[in-house]
Design an enzyme around this catalytic site. Structure first.
Site, short mmCIF file in Angstrom:
data_model
loop_
_atom_site.label_atom_id
_atom_site.label_comp_id
_atom_site.label_asym_id
_atom_site.label_seq_id
_atom_site.Cartn_x
_atom_site.Cartn_y
_atom_site.Cartn_z
N ASN A 12 -3.21 6.00 -0.43
CA ASN A 12 -3.55 4.80 0.36
C ASN A 12 -3.45 5.18 1.83
O ASN A 12 -2.35 5.31 2.36
CB ASN A 12 -2.58 3.67 0.00
CG ASN A 12 -2.79 2.45 0.88
OD1 ASN A 12 -3.78 2.35 1.60
ND2 ASN A 12 -1.84 1.51 0.82
N TRP A 13 -4.60 5.35 2.46
CA TRP A 13 -4.59 5.81 3.85
C TRP A 13 -4.23 4.70 4.84
O TRP A 13 -4.04 4.95 6.02
CB TRP A 13 -5.97 6.37 4.23
CG TRP A 13 -6.36 7.62 3.49
CD1 TRP A 13 -5.64 8.27 2.52
CD2 TRP A 13 -7.57 8.36 3.67
NE1 TRP A 13 -6.33 9.37 2.08
CE2 TRP A 13 -7.52 9.45 2.78
CE3 TRP A 13 -8.68 8.21 4.49
CZ2 TRP A 13 -8.56 10.39 2.68
CZ3 TRP A 13 -9.71 9.15 4.40
CH2 TRP A 13 -9.64 10.22 3.51
N LYS A 14 -4.21 3.46 4.37
CA LYS A 14 -3.96 2.32 5.26
C LYS A 14 -4.94 2.38 6.45
O LYS A 14 -6.08 2.79 6.25
CB LYS A 14 -2.49 2.29 5.68
CG LYS A 14 -1.56 2.37 4.46
CD LYS A 14 -0.13 2.06 4.75
CE LYS A 14 0.68 2.15 3.46
NZ LYS A 14 2.08 1.81 3.61
N HIS A 103 -1.26 -5.47 -1.85
CA HIS A 103 -0.28 -4.57 -1.22
C HIS A 103 0.70 -5.42 -0.41
O HIS A 103 0.33 -6.45 0.15
CB HIS A 103 -1.01 -3.57 -0.32
CG HIS A 103 -0.10 -2.47 0.16
ND1 HIS A 103 0.75 -2.64 1.22
CD2 HIS A 103 0.11 -1.22 -0.30
CE1 HIS A 103 1.45 -1.53 1.39
NE2 HIS A 103 1.09 -0.65 0.47
N GLU A 105 1.82 -5.13 2.44
CA GLU A 105 1.40 -5.38 3.83
C GLU A 105 0.39 -6.52 3.89
O GLU A 105 0.37 -7.29 4.85
CB GLU A 105 0.85 -4.08 4.44
CG GLU A 105 1.98 -3.09 4.72
CD GLU A 105 1.62 -1.63 4.57
OE1 GLU A 105 0.43 -1.28 4.57
OE2 GLU A 105 2.57 -0.81 4.42
N GLU A 175 6.14 -1.00 -5.68
CA GLU A 175 6.46 -0.47 -4.36
C GLU A 175 7.58 -1.30 -3.73
O GLU A 175 7.32 -2.38 -3.18
CB GLU A 175 5.23 -0.54 -3.45
CG GLU A 175 4.06 0.30 -3.93
CD GLU A 175 3.14 0.67 -2.78
OE1 GLU A 175 2.92 1.87 -2.59
OE2 GLU A 175 2.66 -0.22 -2.06
N GLY A 181 7.22 3.71 3.98
CA GLY A 181 7.16 4.23 5.34
C GLY A 181 8.51 4.44 5.99
O GLY A 181 8.60 4.66 7.20
N SER A 221 7.47 6.17 0.10
CA SER A 221 7.97 7.47 0.57
C SER A 221 7.89 8.58 -0.49
O SER A 221 8.79 9.41 -0.59
CB SER A 221 9.39 7.33 1.12
OG SER A 221 9.41 6.45 2.22
N GLY A 242 1.41 6.71 0.57
CA GLY A 242 0.92 6.32 1.89
C GLY A 242 0.90 7.52 2.83
O GLY A 242 0.01 8.36 2.77
N GLY A 243 1.92 7.62 3.67
CA GLY A 243 1.98 8.65 4.72
C GLY A 243 1.62 10.05 4.26
O GLY A 243 0.82 10.75 4.92
P1 13P Z 1 4.53 5.48 2.19
O1 13P Z 1 4.24 6.55 1.16
O2 13P Z 1 4.08 5.84 3.57
O3 13P Z 1 5.97 5.05 2.12
O4 13P Z 1 3.64 4.20 1.79
C1 13P Z 1 3.70 3.71 0.50
C2 13P Z 1 2.63 2.70 0.35
O5 13P Z 1 2.73 1.60 0.87
C3 13P Z 1 1.45 3.06 -0.44
O6 13P Z 1 0.67 1.95 -0.72
#
Ligand code: 13P
Length: 262
Positions: A12-14, A103, A105, A175, A181, A221, A242-243
């Protein structure tokens, strides 16, 4: 022991990587992954909407590349006066296979309720794609001991009215919000416990067969350093990254977790 489900590892590149950067990342990832990886694991990348067409054509040009295209969100309606929104029908046309829905967010910053998430899950199925429905608790909820109640509710409401065969084919991503993050990961035992609970709730809602088949990802993470242990847990069938998915070298190592040291 029952055979485990084929894992799905999703990036997930956000709101990162413009379409030029996206092309480079996907080319590198396609170069790093090969047939053995796709035999072992399903892989998806979820770029921002503005990158999707570029990523689609880039993936099409790669030989023997089985990276699936994903989106991070969609609207629940097919068309209409919804300024700024993206129809699931448009995503299907771009060969999008998986859509992340609900998600944390989006729940937090865009006020998506369980009911909206449920409507989106159904819309994604209507348009022939697979939803990745996200659930998870905040730090306050974990400390207050209400993780189970929160996640139970999100799963029940999110799956309401979804047919058992659809539930069987979908993905649920656990999650914990405090692990996103932050560099903090749930211990693999804690993540496993919640994923097992999600499977049990799914069995109540959609039946034992659907619960046995549904894939449950862990997200928060995930890195090469913790991927192998998390993926070794009985009810964890993949990762929503994510990251660490922004860098193709890091993401490829996670996809190839079976080669990582214990
Ligand atoms: P991180 O891997 O950056 O913690 O993000 C997780 C995430 O929200 C994937 O959707």
């Amino acid at each position: 022991m029952a055979t485990k489900r084929k894992p799905l590892i999703s990036g997930n590149w956000k709101m990162h990587h413009n379409h030029f950067e996206a092309i480079q990342v996907v080319q590198k990832l396609a170069y790093l992954l090969g047939g053995e990886d796709y035999d072992a694991v399903d892989v998806s990348v979820h770029p921002p909407f503005t990158d999707i067409r570029s990523v689609q054509t880039t993936l099409f040009d790669q030989k023997k590349c089985e990276i699936a295209l994903g989106a991070q969100n969609c609207h629940w309606e097919e068309k209409g006066a919804f300024t700024g929104e993206v129809s699931p029908a448009f995503l299907t046309k771009l060969d999008v296979a998986y859509v992340i829905v609900g998600h944390s967010e989006r729940r937090e910053y865009f006020f998506e309720s369980n009911e909206i998430v449920n409507t989106k899950v159904k819309a994604v199925f209507t348009h022939g794609m697979t939803p990745i429905m996200c659930v998870g608790e905040t730090l306050e909820e974990r400390e207050a001991g209400t993780t189970e109640a929160k996640v139970d509710n999100q799963v029940r409401d999110g799956l309401a009215g979804v047919k058992p065969d659809q539930v069987a084919s979908m993905v649920i991503a656990y999650e914990p919000i405090w692990a996103i993050g932050t560099g903090k990961t749930a211990t693999s035992e804690d993540a496993q416990a919640v994923c097992a609970m999600i499977r049990a709730v799914t069995a109540e809602v959609a039946g034992a067969d659907a619960a046995a088949a549904v894939r449950i990802q862990y997200g928060g993470s995930v890195k090469p350093a913790n991927a192998k242990e998390l993926m070794g847990m009985a009810d964890i069938d993949g990762a929503l990254v994510g990251g660490a998915s922004l860098d193709p070298d890091e993401f490829a190592k996670i996809v190839q977790y079976r080669n990582l040291p214990d």
